[in-house]
Write an enzyme that holds these catalytic residues in place. Sequence first.
Site, PDB file in Angstrom:
ATOM      1  N   ASP A  43      -2.982  -2.899   3.841  1.00 30.97           N
ATOM      2  CA  ASP A  43      -2.939  -1.850   2.297  1.00 30.97           C
ATOM      3  C   ASP A  43      -2.502  -3.606   1.597  1.00 30.97           C
ATOM      4  O   ASP A  43      -2.070  -2.826   0.664  1.00 30.97           O
ATOM      5  CB  ASP A  43      -1.872  -1.224   2.663  1.00 30.97           C
ATOM      6  CG  ASP A  43      -2.434  -0.130   3.393  1.00 30.97           C
ATOM      7  OD1 ASP A  43      -3.409  -0.628   4.719  1.00 30.97           O
ATOM      8  OD2 ASP A  43      -2.121   0.648   3.792  1.00 30.97           O
ATOM      9  N   LYS A 141      -8.475   3.208   6.916  1.00 31.88           N
ATOM     10  CA  LYS A 141      -7.486   4.475   7.876  1.00 31.88           C
ATOM     11  C   LYS A 141      -7.423   5.608   7.063  1.00 31.88           C
ATOM     12  O   LYS A 141      -7.053   5.823   5.599  1.00 31.88           O
ATOM     13  CB  LYS A 141      -6.432   4.351   7.948  1.00 31.88           C
ATOM     14  CG  LYS A 141      -5.600   3.096   7.245  1.00 31.88           C
ATOM     15  CD  LYS A 141      -4.218   2.365   7.774  1.00 31.88           C
ATOM     16  CE  LYS A 141      -3.496   1.527   6.809  1.00 31.88           C
ATOM     17  NZ  LYS A 141      -2.740   2.764   6.015  1.00 31.88           N
ATOM     18  N   CYS A 186       3.887   1.805   6.096  1.00 30.93           N
ATOM     19  CA  CYS A 186       2.203   1.594   6.731  1.00 30.93           C
ATOM     20  C   CYS A 186       2.705   0.247   7.464  1.00 30.93           C
ATOM     21  O   CYS A 186       1.922  -0.246   8.618  1.00 30.93           O
ATOM     22  CB  CYS A 186       0.863   1.128   6.138  1.00 30.93           C
ATOM     23  SG  CYS A 186       1.006   2.762   5.210  1.00 30.93           S
TER      24      CYS A 186
END
Length: 243
Positions: A43, A141, A186
Amino acid sequence: MAVGQSVRGARAVQLLSKNHFKEDPIMNVSANRALTTALVVIDVQNDFIPGGQLAVPGGDEIVPLINRLGQSFRHVVLAQDWHPAGHASFASSHPGKQPFGTVQLPYGEQTLWPDHCLQGSHGAALHPALKLDHAKLIIRKGCNPDIDSYSAFMEADHQTPTGLTGYLKERGIDTVYLVGLALDFCVMFSALDARLAGFNAFVVLDACRGIDREGSMAAAIRRMQEAGVQLIESSAIDGRPFA
Ligand code: VGL
Ligand code: ZN
C-alpha cells in the site's frame, strides 16, 4: 525407437548433471534464495503519504529505501488498497459515524476511515517515486464493497482469499519480506496471514511507517512477534542478493 528414447534420456541426465549449482554450494544457496523469496510492498499509495486522505506520518520517507531493497529481489509483488465508492470501511458510508470510530459488521468490528484509495483515483495510485518496474504482480484488495481487507492475503471475513497465497505458492516462494504502509494495519495483517499460509515472514521495520492510534503500533509488534514474524532492520538485508 527404444534406442532413440534412451539416447534422449541419457542426454537429459547429462544436462541435469551439468547443473552448475551442484558444483557451487554458495551459488546454490543464493540462487535458491532468489527463487523462493519475494518482496511484498504494501500500500505505498498517494492516500497513505502526507497530503493523502489517510496519511501515515513519514510515509514518503520509506520510498527510496524500498526502491533500493527492490533491486535485490527477483520476485516483487505490490499490494494496492482499492476500494469502490461507498465502501463499508468508510465512515461516510455509515450515517452519524466519524472517521476512526467503529461499527459492527457481519465479520466483526470495523474501524472506520476517511474515504481513501477510491478505485482509479489519484489517491489510490502507487506513489509516483516508487520505482519497481520488475514487479510482476499488483494485487488489489478491499474491492468487495461489504468487506475490508487490510491483509494482502485474506479479506477481513477471514474466508475470502485475494489469490496472493496461490500466486506465491505456484511460483515456489516460501519466504516473504514485507515493507510499506501502514505497519500497524495492512503490513501487520499481511504478515500474520503470511504466517497462517505457511510462509516465513520478515517485516523490514525501517521500510515501514505506522498510523499508531491508541497503542496500535506496540500491539502490532507484539502480535507479529507472537505469530513468528521476524522483525528486522534493512541493514540486515540491504545489498544482499535475492535476485
Ligand atoms: C490501511 C486503513 C485502511 C493500510 C488501508 O494500508 O494500512 N489502513 N485501509
Ligand atoms: Zn483501506
